[in-house]
Scaffold this active site. Sequence first.
Site, PDB file in Angstrom:
ATOM      1  N   ASP A   1       0.926  -1.235   0.160  1.00  0.00           N
ATOM      2  CA  ASP A   1      -0.147   0.258  -0.003  1.00  0.00           C
ATOM      3  C   ASP A   1       0.865   1.614   0.090  1.00  0.00           C
ATOM      4  O   ASP A   1       2.050   1.114   0.501  1.00  0.00           O
ATOM      5  CB  ASP A   1      -0.960   0.008   1.341  1.00  0.00           C
ATOM      6  CG  ASP A   1      -1.622   1.197   1.324  1.00  0.00           C
ATOM      7  OD1 ASP A   1      -2.317   1.604   0.472  1.00  0.00           O
ATOM      8  OD2 ASP A   1      -1.587   1.770   2.604  1.00  0.00           O
TER       9      ASP A   1
ATOM     10  N   ASP B   1      -0.236   5.303   0.733  1.00  0.00           N
ATOM     11  CA  ASP B   1      -0.393   6.353   1.514  1.00  0.00           C
ATOM     12  C   ASP B   1      -0.417   5.587   2.887  1.00  0.00           C
ATOM     13  O   ASP B   1      -1.462   4.445   3.047  1.00  0.00           O
ATOM     14  CB  ASP B   1      -1.918   7.095   1.445  1.00  0.00           C
ATOM     15  CG  ASP B   1      -1.805   8.036   0.047  1.00  0.00           C
ATOM     16  OD1 ASP B   1      -0.685   8.722   0.164  1.00  0.00           O
ATOM     17  OD2 ASP B   1      -2.828   7.717  -0.501  1.00  0.00           O
TER      18      ASP B   1
ATOM     19  N   LYS C   1      -9.207  -2.234  -3.372  1.00  0.00           N
ATOM     20  CA  LYS C   1      -9.093  -3.050  -2.127  1.00  0.00           C
ATOM     21  C   LYS C   1     -10.590  -2.761  -1.145  1.00  0.00           C
ATOM     22  O   LYS C   1     -10.958  -1.764  -1.390  1.00  0.00           O
ATOM     23  CB  LYS C   1      -7.900  -2.604  -1.246  1.00  0.00           C
ATOM     24  CG  LYS C   1      -6.412  -2.556  -1.848  1.00  0.00           C
ATOM     25  CD  LYS C   1      -5.329  -2.046  -1.009  1.00  0.00           C
ATOM     26  CE  LYS C   1      -5.242  -0.625  -0.961  1.00  0.00           C
ATOM     27  NZ  LYS C   1      -4.327  -0.076  -0.428  1.00  0.00           N
TER      28      LYS C   1
ATOM     29  N   ASP D   1      -1.781  -0.333   5.934  1.00  0.00           N
ATOM     30  CA  ASP D   1      -2.278   0.230   7.374  1.00  0.00           C
ATOM     31  C   ASP D   1      -3.452   0.329   7.658  1.00  0.00           C
ATOM     32  O   ASP D   1      -3.954   0.803   8.508  1.00  0.00           O
ATOM     33  CB  ASP D   1      -1.604   1.789   7.292  1.00  0.00           C
ATOM     34  CG  ASP D   1      -2.579   2.618   6.286  1.00  0.00           C
ATOM     35  OD1 ASP D   1      -2.579   2.476   5.030  1.00  0.00           O
ATOM     36  OD2 ASP D   1      -2.875   3.644   6.682  1.00  0.00           O
TER      37      ASP D   1
END
Length: 286
Positions: free
Chosen positions: A18, A20, A196, A221
């Site tokens: 991922d 960000d 996602k 995250d």
Amino acid sequence: MPATVSASLSRVRHVVLDMDGTIYNGGTLFPWTKPFLARLDALGIGYTFLTNNPSKSAAEYLDKLARLGLPSTPGHLYTSALAVIDWLRASRPDLRRLFLLGPPGMIAEFGRAGFQSADDDPADSPDAVVAGFDTSLTYARLCRAAWWVSQGRPYFATNPDYVCPTDQPTVLVDCGSICAAIEAATGRAPDRVFGKPDPSMLAGILARHGLQPGEVAMVGDRLYTDVAMAKNAGCLGVLVLSGEATRADAEAAPSAHCPDFVFENLAPLGEAIADARQTPPVSGHH
């Protein structure tokens, strides 16, 4: 390191990252990102940057990564806009003219893929509506998208996120929130939400690199997107605590969102992968 952890991480041949909240926050590269990628390179482990954020084209993302000191190739990147494009090509080739609720970079990405963009005009009838993270959102275009949705056009969303992480003092309203507004106005949710946790985001990477799910670690995250997608695709789900989710969130997560591993950030994950490579296999395991 417990033998089960070592065995799982020793099989990893590719890491899907991922962006960000995992490798950077807004415009700030985390200090552990470059050493982590260098460690993967040294171990011969491939990696792909994956993002639900379709507001930039692939070329714009590569430019951003280069500015942050991470020179990359198109093969290192996969976005939710590309997932929609791939699915439309394969599953709905009849849908060519689209009303795209997205910024110029996203519209350009669809244009390069051969799609036509419908205008904000009731006479310019699209084959389908695609809503994205529209950072250039105008009221008129939001209303036009809602109109075509209310008229029953096929309707897709690039990603389910309600907000986009940022290091700025603001809340970035993301695609999920835009779709919530359309649903409140029309009574209709998207026919399909890409990005996602949809496993198609990982399926393309598996196919591209000839990988099995157990050879891939999905690192992010967020529990309900990153980890949930890993679970949906049968890959290892690794949560890092450098973005949205906390350790308490991970401990309270339902089984569908429960990570296989939790690390503070990429640095201890890199150490764990390297240690697993150096640990002799447990008797009876292959």
